[in-house]
Design a protein around this motif. Structure first.
Motif, short mmCIF file in Angstrom:
data_model
loop_
_atom_site.label_atom_id
_atom_site.label_comp_id
_atom_site.label_asym_id
_atom_site.label_seq_id
_atom_site.Cartn_x
_atom_site.Cartn_y
_atom_site.Cartn_z
N UNK A 240 0.82 -1.21 0.00
CA UNK A 240 0.00 0.00 0.00
C UNK A 240 0.85 1.25 0.00
N UNK A 241 0.21 2.38 0.24
CA UNK A 241 0.93 3.65 0.29
C UNK A 241 0.28 4.56 1.33
N UNK A 242 0.86 5.73 1.52
CA UNK A 242 0.48 6.59 2.64
C UNK A 242 -0.63 7.60 2.31
N UNK A 243 -1.27 7.46 1.19
CA UNK A 243 -2.30 8.45 0.86
C UNK A 243 -3.53 8.30 1.78
N UNK A 244 -3.96 9.41 2.37
CA UNK A 244 -5.08 9.39 3.31
C UNK A 244 -6.43 9.57 2.62
N UNK A 245 -6.42 10.19 1.44
CA UNK A 245 -7.66 10.53 0.76
C UNK A 245 -8.17 11.93 1.07
N UNK A 246 -7.50 12.62 1.99
CA UNK A 246 -8.00 13.95 2.41
C UNK A 246 -8.09 14.92 1.23
N UNK A 247 -7.06 14.96 0.37
CA UNK A 247 -7.10 15.92 -0.74
C UNK A 247 -8.21 15.57 -1.73
N UNK A 248 -8.37 14.30 -2.04
CA UNK A 248 -9.43 13.89 -2.96
C UNK A 248 -10.82 14.19 -2.40
N UNK A 249 -11.00 13.95 -1.09
CA UNK A 249 -12.30 14.24 -0.48
C UNK A 249 -12.56 15.75 -0.46
N UNK A 250 -11.52 16.54 -0.24
CA UNK A 250 -11.68 18.00 -0.29
C UNK A 250 -12.09 18.42 -1.70
N UNK B 89 -3.16 20.35 5.69
CA UNK B 89 -2.77 21.42 4.77
C UNK B 89 -1.86 20.91 3.66
N UNK B 90 -1.69 21.76 2.67
CA UNK B 90 -0.97 21.37 1.48
C UNK B 90 -0.47 22.63 0.79
N UNK B 91 0.61 22.54 0.06
CA UNK B 91 1.06 23.62 -0.81
C UNK B 91 1.41 22.97 -2.14
N UNK B 92 1.22 23.69 -3.22
CA UNK B 92 1.41 23.05 -4.52
C UNK B 92 1.69 24.07 -5.60
N UNK C 123 5.27 16.16 5.57
CA UNK C 123 4.62 17.03 4.60
C UNK C 123 3.50 16.27 3.90
N UNK C 124 2.34 16.87 3.82
CA UNK C 124 1.23 16.45 2.97
C UNK C 124 0.48 15.20 3.43
N UNK C 125 1.16 14.06 3.59
CA UNK C 125 0.41 12.82 3.87
C UNK C 125 -0.30 12.90 5.20
N UNK C 126 -1.62 12.77 5.18
CA UNK C 126 -2.41 12.79 6.40
C UNK C 126 -2.52 14.15 7.04
N UNK D 67 0.50 27.97 -11.73
CA UNK D 67 -0.10 28.73 -10.63
C UNK D 67 0.48 28.22 -9.32
N UNK D 68 1.04 29.12 -8.53
CA UNK D 68 1.55 28.75 -7.22
C UNK D 68 0.44 28.81 -6.20
N UNK D 69 0.24 27.76 -5.45
CA UNK D 69 -0.77 27.76 -4.41
C UNK D 69 -0.04 27.71 -3.06
N UNK D 70 -0.09 28.81 -2.29
CA UNK D 70 0.63 28.83 -1.03
C UNK D 70 0.04 27.84 -0.03
N UNK D 71 0.83 27.50 0.98
CA UNK D 71 0.37 26.54 2.00
C UNK D 71 -0.97 26.99 2.57
N UNK D 72 -1.91 26.09 2.58
CA UNK D 72 -3.24 26.40 3.09
C UNK D 72 -3.98 25.09 3.24
N UNK D 73 -5.29 25.17 3.46
CA UNK D 73 -6.05 23.94 3.65
C UNK D 73 -6.15 23.19 2.32
N UNK D 74 -6.43 21.89 2.42
CA UNK D 74 -6.62 21.09 1.21
C UNK D 74 -7.88 21.55 0.46
N UNK D 75 -8.84 22.13 1.20
CA UNK D 75 -10.03 22.72 0.56
C UNK D 75 -9.64 23.92 -0.30
N UNK D 76 -8.74 24.75 0.23
CA UNK D 76 -8.30 25.92 -0.54
C UNK D 76 -7.62 25.47 -1.83
#
Ligand code: CTP
Ligand code: CA
Length: 224
Positions: free
Chosen positions: A33-43, A188-191, A182-185, A201-210
């Protein structure tokens, strides 16, 4: 068009989001398996619903509350996720591949539990390549369909991202840097969102919803 401040720019659109991480069975009790929580996809699913979309959420091994109003399709392995995503995408306006799909799976599934023995060396687990769902989506895309990939990189993030975008042929690639903390679980996220037209487009650190809302901004700008 705004209702209570929330844009409804995805009204009448069908979007497909994959979330979580696939598990590749070794035997009835073990998997890779891997460490993806699903939080970003659910957001992504929740924000698309808020913006008026019909949402199909293909969820791989996620332990999160179902977003109200989404059609949830569960997938365990990469092969199951591929079937679910390709089927749901046939009439989709946009597809976002936020799931972490295993690159390889065990070549053979043992339908009885592998036992340890005192003297034997463990048998190696032979792996075979899984299909690349994102590349298959691009190959099967309907006219006007917007396809978004995600990439988690640990180093040389932008160079790897640009190369990956070119290799996959999708419209947008959301690239984030991952590491132990960083990121997993994390909530927040930055991308940086790379586009096939060369812009980013730079997306500063913020919620996964943002981040999800910026992704949908980029998607709606590309829908006809
Ligand atoms: N992806 C996919 N099918 C796969 C592997 C990945 O659809 N078998 C998708 C992921 O959902 C993600 C994107 O491709 O949206 C990038 O995944 P990533 O693992 O970063 O790319 P890979 O091509 O597998 O490259 P790497 O060697 O860095 O793992
Ligand atoms: Ca991979």
């Amino acid at each position: 068009l705004a209702r209570g401040g929330i844009p409804t720019d995805l009204a009448g659109r069908h979007v497909v989001v994959s979330a979580g991480g696939t598990r590749e069975a070794i035997d009835p009790v073990r998997f890779i398996g891997n460490r993806s929580s699903g939080l970003q996809g659910y957001a992504l699913a929740r924000t698309a619903l808020a913006r008026g979309a019909r949402v199909t959420l293909v969820a791989a091994n996620v332990a999160l509350p179902d977003p109200a109003g989404a059609e949830i399709v569960r997938a365990g392995s990469a092969l199951e996720l591929r079937d679910a995503v390709l089927k749901a995408s046939a009439d989709a306006d946009a597809v976002v591949m936020a799931a972490a799909v295993a690159d390889f799976r065990p070549a053979g599934y043992r339908d009885v539990k592998i036992k340890k023995t005192d003297d034997d060396e463990p048998a190696p687990i032979t792996l075979v390549k899984n299909p690349d769902v994102l590349i298959e989506l691009v190959a099967a895309r309907r006219p006007g369909q917007v396809i978004v990939g995600f990439a988690a990189e640990t180093n040389d993030v932008l160079r790897h991202g640009r190369e990956k975008l070119a290799r996959k042929g999708c419209d947008l690639l959301v690239v984030n840097e991952v590491g132990e903390r960083l990121t997993f679980g994390a909530p927040d996220n930055a991308a940086v969102i790379l586009s096939a037209d060369g812009t980013s487009v730079d997306v500063p650190r913020g919620s996964k919803e943002d981040l999800a809302d910026v992704v949908w901004d980029q998607v709606t700008g590309r829908l006809q």
